[in-house]
Every structure is written in C-alpha cells, then in structure tokens.
Design a protein around this motif. Structure first.
Motif, PDB file in Angstrom:
ATOM      1  N   PRO A   1     -14.567  11.220   2.128  1.00 19.77           N
ATOM      2  CA  PRO A   1     -14.390   9.837   2.605  1.00 19.77           C
ATOM      3  C   PRO A   1     -13.070   9.269   2.119  1.00 19.77           C
ATOM      4  O   PRO A   1     -12.696   9.437   0.962  1.00 19.77           O
ATOM      5  CB  PRO A   1     -15.587   9.099   1.995  1.00 19.77           C
ATOM      6  CG  PRO A   1     -15.984   9.922   0.809  1.00 19.77           C
ATOM      7  CD  PRO A   1     -15.656  11.343   1.147  1.00 19.77           C
ATOM      8  N   LEU A   2     -12.353   8.605   3.014  1.00 22.31           N
ATOM      9  CA  LEU A   2     -11.051   8.042   2.658  1.00 22.31           C
ATOM     10  C   LEU A   2     -10.806   6.794   3.498  1.00 22.31           C
ATOM     11  O   LEU A   2     -10.690   6.865   4.726  1.00 22.31           O
ATOM     12  CB  LEU A   2      -9.936   9.061   2.901  1.00 22.31           C
ATOM     13  CG  LEU A   2      -8.505   8.584   2.640  1.00 22.31           C
ATOM     14  CD1 LEU A   2      -8.327   8.179   1.183  1.00 22.31           C
ATOM     15  CD2 LEU A   2      -7.508   9.669   3.025  1.00 22.31           C
ATOM     16  N   ASP A   3     -10.724   5.649   2.836  1.00 26.27           N
ATOM     17  CA  ASP A   3     -10.441   4.390   3.503  1.00 26.27           C
ATOM     18  C   ASP A   3      -9.188   3.796   2.865  1.00 26.27           C
ATOM     19  O   ASP A   3      -9.243   3.182   1.798  1.00 26.27           O
ATOM     20  CB  ASP A   3     -11.625   3.425   3.367  1.00 26.27           C
ATOM     21  CG  ASP A   3     -11.398   2.129   4.129  1.00 26.27           C
ATOM     22  OD1 ASP A   3     -10.308   1.960   4.719  1.00 26.27           O
ATOM     23  OD2 ASP A   3     -12.307   1.273   4.136  1.00 26.27           O
ATOM     24  N   LEU A   4      -8.062   3.971   3.517  1.00 25.24           N
ATOM     25  CA  LEU A   4      -6.785   3.535   2.963  1.00 25.24           C
ATOM     26  C   LEU A   4      -6.656   2.020   2.913  1.00 25.24           C
ATOM     27  O   LEU A   4      -5.790   1.496   2.200  1.00 25.24           O
ATOM     28  CB  LEU A   4      -5.641   4.127   3.781  1.00 25.24           C
ATOM     29  CG  LEU A   4      -5.478   5.638   3.678  1.00 25.24           C
ATOM     30  CD1 LEU A   4      -4.567   6.156   4.785  1.00 25.24           C
ATOM     31  CD2 LEU A   4      -4.924   6.033   2.312  1.00 25.24           C
TER      32      LEU A   4
ATOM     33  N   SER B   1     -11.017   1.890  -3.612  1.00 31.95           N
ATOM     34  CA  SER B   1     -11.788   3.119  -3.381  1.00 31.95           C
ATOM     35  C   SER B   1     -10.976   4.383  -3.606  1.00 31.95           C
ATOM     36  O   SER B   1     -11.535   5.489  -3.670  1.00 31.95           O
ATOM     37  CB  SER B   1     -12.331   3.136  -1.944  1.00 31.95           C
ATOM     38  OG  SER B   1     -11.277   3.334  -0.999  1.00 31.95           O
ATOM     39  N   LEU B   2      -9.651   4.258  -3.739  1.00 28.08           N
ATOM     40  CA  LEU B   2      -8.799   5.443  -3.748  1.00 28.08           C
ATOM     41  C   LEU B   2      -8.873   6.238  -5.044  1.00 28.08           C
ATOM     42  O   LEU B   2      -8.583   7.432  -5.054  1.00 28.08           O
ATOM     43  CB  LEU B   2      -7.354   5.043  -3.459  1.00 28.08           C
ATOM     44  CG  LEU B   2      -7.118   4.377  -2.095  1.00 28.08           C
ATOM     45  CD1 LEU B   2      -5.648   4.052  -1.913  1.00 28.08           C
ATOM     46  CD2 LEU B   2      -7.627   5.253  -0.957  1.00 28.08           C
ATOM     47  N   SER B   3      -9.255   5.583  -6.132  1.00 27.99           N
ATOM     48  CA  SER B   3      -9.342   6.315  -7.393  1.00 27.99           C
ATOM     49  C   SER B   3     -10.416   7.394  -7.346  1.00 27.99           C
ATOM     50  O   SER B   3     -10.360   8.374  -8.100  1.00 27.99           O
ATOM     51  CB  SER B   3      -9.613   5.353  -8.553  1.00 27.99           C
ATOM     52  OG  SER B   3     -10.815   4.647  -8.333  1.00 27.99           O
ATOM     53  N   ALA B   4     -11.396   7.228  -6.439  1.00 26.30           N
ATOM     54  CA  ALA B   4     -12.468   8.219  -6.322  1.00 26.30           C
ATOM     55  C   ALA B   4     -12.042   9.450  -5.534  1.00 26.30           C
ATOM     56  O   ALA B   4     -12.738  10.474  -5.554  1.00 26.30           O
ATOM     57  CB  ALA B   4     -13.689   7.584  -5.663  1.00 26.30           C
ATOM     58  N   VAL B   5     -10.908   9.375  -4.853  1.00 25.42           N
ATOM     59  CA  VAL B   5     -10.476  10.494  -4.017  1.00 25.42           C
ATOM     60  C   VAL B   5     -10.184  11.728  -4.860  1.00 25.42           C
ATOM     61  O   VAL B   5     -10.525  12.857  -4.486  1.00 25.42           O
ATOM     62  CB  VAL B   5      -9.245  10.094  -3.189  1.00 25.42           C
ATOM     63  CG1 VAL B   5      -8.667  11.303  -2.452  1.00 25.42           C
ATOM     64  CG2 VAL B   5      -9.610   9.003  -2.202  1.00 25.42           C
ATOM     65  N   VAL B   6      -9.564  11.528  -6.012  1.00 27.84           N
ATOM     66  CA  VAL B   6      -9.219  12.667  -6.877  1.00 27.84           C
ATOM     67  C   VAL B   6     -10.477  13.438  -7.254  1.00 27.84           C
ATOM     68  O   VAL B   6     -10.517  14.671  -7.169  1.00 27.84           O
ATOM     69  CB  VAL B   6      -8.478  12.181  -8.131  1.00 27.84           C
ATOM     70  CG1 VAL B   6      -8.244  13.341  -9.100  1.00 27.84           C
ATOM     71  CG2 VAL B   6      -7.151  11.538  -7.751  1.00 27.84           C
TER      72      VAL B   6
ATOM     73  N   ASN C   1      -1.281   1.640   6.553  1.00 33.98           N
ATOM     74  CA  ASN C   1      -0.318   2.702   6.829  1.00 33.98           C
ATOM     75  C   ASN C   1       0.634   2.948   5.663  1.00 33.98           C
ATOM     76  O   ASN C   1       0.950   4.098   5.340  1.00 33.98           O
ATOM     77  CB  ASN C   1       0.489   2.357   8.082  1.00 33.98           C
ATOM     78  CG  ASN C   1      -0.393   2.156   9.308  1.00 33.98           C
ATOM     79  OD1 ASN C   1      -1.602   2.368   9.263  1.00 33.98           O
ATOM     80  ND2 ASN C   1       0.210   1.732  10.396  1.00 33.98           N
ATOM     81  N   HIS C   2       1.087   1.871   5.042  1.00 31.42           N
ATOM     82  CA  HIS C   2       2.035   2.037   3.938  1.00 31.42           C
ATOM     83  C   HIS C   2       1.391   1.898   2.565  1.00 31.42           C
ATOM     84  O   HIS C   2       1.394   2.850   1.773  1.00 31.42           O
ATOM     85  CB  HIS C   2       3.190   1.045   4.053  1.00 31.42           C
ATOM     86  CG  HIS C   2       4.037   1.018   2.819  1.00 31.42           C
ATOM     87  ND1 HIS C   2       4.709   2.141   2.353  1.00 31.42           N
ATOM     88  CD2 HIS C   2       4.281   0.037   1.906  1.00 31.42           C
ATOM     89  CE1 HIS C   2       5.353   1.847   1.236  1.00 31.42           C
ATOM     90  NE2 HIS C   2       5.107   0.568   0.931  1.00 31.42           N
ATOM     91  N   LEU C   3       0.824   0.734   2.268  1.00 35.62           N
ATOM     92  CA  LEU C   3       0.321   0.521   0.913  1.00 35.62           C
ATOM     93  C   LEU C   3      -0.798   1.491   0.559  1.00 35.62           C
ATOM     94  O   LEU C   3      -0.883   1.963  -0.578  1.00 35.62           O
ATOM     95  CB  LEU C   3      -0.175  -0.919   0.751  1.00 35.62           C
ATOM     96  CG  LEU C   3       0.895  -2.015   0.785  1.00 35.62           C
ATOM     97  CD1 LEU C   3       0.236  -3.382   0.622  1.00 35.62           C
ATOM     98  CD2 LEU C   3       1.951  -1.797  -0.293  1.00 35.62           C
ATOM     99  N   GLY C   4      -1.662   1.812   1.510  1.00 30.86           N
ATOM    100  CA  GLY C   4      -2.738   2.762   1.233  1.00 30.86           C
ATOM    101  C   GLY C   4      -2.203   4.117   0.839  1.00 30.86           C
ATOM    102  O   GLY C   4      -2.667   4.732  -0.124  1.00 30.86           O
ATOM    103  N   HIS C   5      -1.201   4.606   1.577  1.00 34.92           N
ATOM    104  CA  HIS C   5      -0.619   5.911   1.242  1.00 34.92           C
ATOM    105  C   HIS C   5       0.200   5.848  -0.041  1.00 34.92           C
ATOM    106  O   HIS C   5       0.229   6.819  -0.810  1.00 34.92           O
ATOM    107  CB  HIS C   5       0.244   6.402   2.404  1.00 34.92           C
ATOM    108  CG  HIS C   5      -0.552   6.935   3.548  1.00 34.92           C
ATOM    109  ND1 HIS C   5      -0.498   6.408   4.816  1.00 34.92           N
ATOM    110  CD2 HIS C   5      -1.452   7.963   3.614  1.00 34.92           C
ATOM    111  CE1 HIS C   5      -1.305   7.086   5.616  1.00 34.92           C
ATOM    112  NE2 HIS C   5      -1.900   8.033   4.904  1.00 34.92           N
ATOM    113  N   PHE C   6       0.872   4.744  -0.276  1.00 41.87           N
ATOM    114  CA  PHE C   6       1.623   4.565  -1.525  1.00 41.87           C
ATOM    115  C   PHE C   6       0.674   4.698  -2.715  1.00 41.87           C
ATOM    116  O   PHE C   6       0.928   5.459  -3.662  1.00 41.87           O
ATOM    117  CB  PHE C   6       2.285   3.188  -1.500  1.00 41.87           C
ATOM    118  CG  PHE C   6       3.153   2.871  -2.691  1.00 41.87           C
ATOM    119  CD1 PHE C   6       4.512   3.126  -2.659  1.00 41.87           C
ATOM    120  CD2 PHE C   6       2.613   2.295  -3.832  1.00 41.87           C
ATOM    121  CE1 PHE C   6       5.326   2.824  -3.746  1.00 41.87           C
ATOM    122  CE2 PHE C   6       3.412   1.991  -4.929  1.00 41.87           C
ATOM    123  CZ  PHE C   6       4.773   2.254  -4.890  1.00 41.87           C
TER     124      PHE C   6
END
Length: 316
Positions: free
Chosen positions: A77-80, A85-90, A128-133
């Motif tokens: 799961p990935l919601d930019l 939520s992004l810290s859980a991606v690792v 598009n930008h901040l999520g990927h950053f």
C-alpha cells in the motif's frame, strides 16, 4: 554511449538480467507505471508495485504474471498524498536493500476545483512532488544499503513549457489545473536533478536520474486486460498520431533504461529519441530552466520544510 564502445547498443526488447535486485515502482497498477513494472519483471528482478488501490494492484500483478512466466511481483500500500503513512513503506518492503525506486505515480485533473491533501497541500503538487520527495527520504537507508541504487523520477514533457512560482507552490493565488499539473511534474524533475547533485557531493553510491515518457497515449497502448483494453476503433482513429507520439508501453522505456543501464548517470535527463516525443530512449540535454540550480535549491528547502524530511540526510 560512444559508437566505438564495446557495449552492445541498448535494446528495449532484450533487457539485461537483474536477478537478486529489488525495484519499487510507484503507481504501478496502471498506465506507464504498469509497463515499467512489467518490463522490469522480465529481467528476473523482484518488482514491488506501490499502489493506493489493492484491487487494481492485484489485477496488475495478475496481468504481469500472465505475460512474464515466473515473474517475482508483489504489492504494497502506498498513498503519496498521506505523508504520515510513508514511514511504514520501509517496513512493508521487508528487504534489507532497495536497488531502485521509480517515482512514477501521480494525479492529474482536467478541470477545477482545486483540492488539497490532508496536510493542506494542493493535491497534485502534494502527491506528485512532495509525496515522492518524502518517500525518497524514508527509503534512503534501503537505497544506501544497495551497491549502486537508482532513484528514477518520471517527469513530463508538459513541464517543458512551465515555470515554477516559488511563492505560490500550492496554487492558492492562481489555480489552473493543467498548469498546476505541469508545475508539479516540473517540481519533480527539479527534485531529481538536485538530489543527484547532493548525492554526488556526499559521495553516495546512489544516483538520481530524471526521465520523461514523451507523448504517450492510451489509444496507442497495447491491451493488458483488465488493466488496459484498447478498442479497435480507438486504435484506428489515432493511428496517424503514431507518427508523432507512442503508447505507454514505449513511454516506459526511458525509466526502464535509467534503472538498468550502467551507462546512465546521476544528473542526466533521458527521454524518447525523436523530438522528445517518441522512439527508443536516449540522453538529452537538461532543459535550460531545469539547469537553474538556485531554483532547485529553493524548492528543496521549501519541500524539506513542508514534509519535515531531507532525502539527502544519509544514514551513518
């Protein structure tokens, strides 16, 4: 590559093997991201599909497995748009090292109204930008653990005619959907190039490459049901356009080359060979406005402040 090089010419249909590598592709359940994932999976690498929609991710994996026997694909799961939520991606990747991430996911709107993420960022710029950053910052420990990782940022030809308004990054003063989209992709491309500069300064083994797909139309894209189905009528109506643009399967080629080809280097821009719109991938000159390092540095500082993440803050 030099014509006198002993390295064989790049062949989009005969990709080098990459067994043992792990690649993450954001927005891999449809469009160009799907074809990036499909093509990378044919190399023997493990390809992780980052997607907001589990059902679409499952459909994409089913399609890839039907075309690439033995494909090693899985989804996370990935919601930019949700920075928290992004810290859980690792952790969800469940790997010790990541060989490449392809920043492909994005949102676009044809018409107003303006929308915001839960963090109060304009949705296209925020996703598009901040999520990927921010995602890059979270992934950097895994990227740094790989011997020669690649961060590949997929920009857009639509960004070539745009300029950033650093005083109105969230388009609060003047929102026009197509322009805001183009600026969000331009911000991504500035980020990819600035990341490359900062990684080189730090002596990192990771490299950041920026690509764009040129002109990529659904109607020129081969069917991959149920992910994408091209009707005969659509194909016939847009057949003349194939002289100038291409399908999304070909739009994936620059990103795939940036991941796999050891000849690509950080700070480079890759796109389609013919007028930047269609054809096999080649390195092209960095667009003049993208070469403005002062704008890139100001955008970096603003993005770091908005996300509380610094992708160039390397572990160790």
């Amino acid at each position: 590559m030099s014509p006198t090089s002993s390295t064989p010419p790049w062949d989009v249909h005969r990709l080098p093997r990459a067994e043992g590598s792990v690649f993450l592709v954001t927005g891999a359940n449809a469009g160009i991201g799907y074809f990036i994932a499909e093509q990378l999976s044919a190399t023997g690498a493990t390809v992780v599909l980052g997607s907001r929609n589990p059902e679409r991710a499952e459909a994409a994996m089913t399609s890839i497995r039907s075309r690439v026997p033995g494909a090693e694909v899985r989804a996370i799961p990935l919601d930019l748009a949700d920075l928290s939520s992004l810290s859980a991606v690792v952790e969800s990747l469940e790997v010790n090292a990541l060989d490449a991430v392809v920043h492909n996911a994005g949102v676009a709107f044809d018409d107003p109204p303006r929308r915001e993420t839960g963090d109060g960022h304009e949705l296209m710029f925020g996703t598009n930008h901040l999520g990927h950053f921010a995602l890059t910052g979270r992934l950097m420990p895994l990227l740094s653990a790989a011997p020669a990782a690649r961060v590949v940022t997929v920009g857009s030809f639509a960004a070539k005619s745009e300029r950033l308004d650093l005083d109105d990054l969230h388009s609060r003063q003047d929102y026009r959907a197509q322009r805001t989209y183009g600026r969000s992709k331009l911000a991504q491309m500035y980020f990819g190039l600035e990341l490359g500069r900062r990684l080189r300064t730090l002596g990192s083994s990771a490299e950041s490459v920026v690509v764009h797909p040129g002109g990529a139309l659904d109607s020129l894209t081969p069917s991959r049901p149920p992910v994408h189905v091209r009707s005969v009528g659509a194909r016939l109506r847009t057949a003349p356009a194939a002289l100038l643009v291409q399908g999304k399967h070909a739009g994936a080629w620059p990103a795939v080359r940036a991941v796999l080809d050891p000849a690509t280097r950080g700070g480079q821009l890759w796109g389609p060979r013919f007028f930047g719109l269609r054809g096999t991938p080649r390195q092209e000159a960095v667009w003049s406005h993208l070469a403005d390092t002062a704008v890139a540095a100001r955008l970096w500082d603003a993005s770091r402040n908005l996300t509380n993440v610094d992708p160039a803050n390397l572990p160790g």
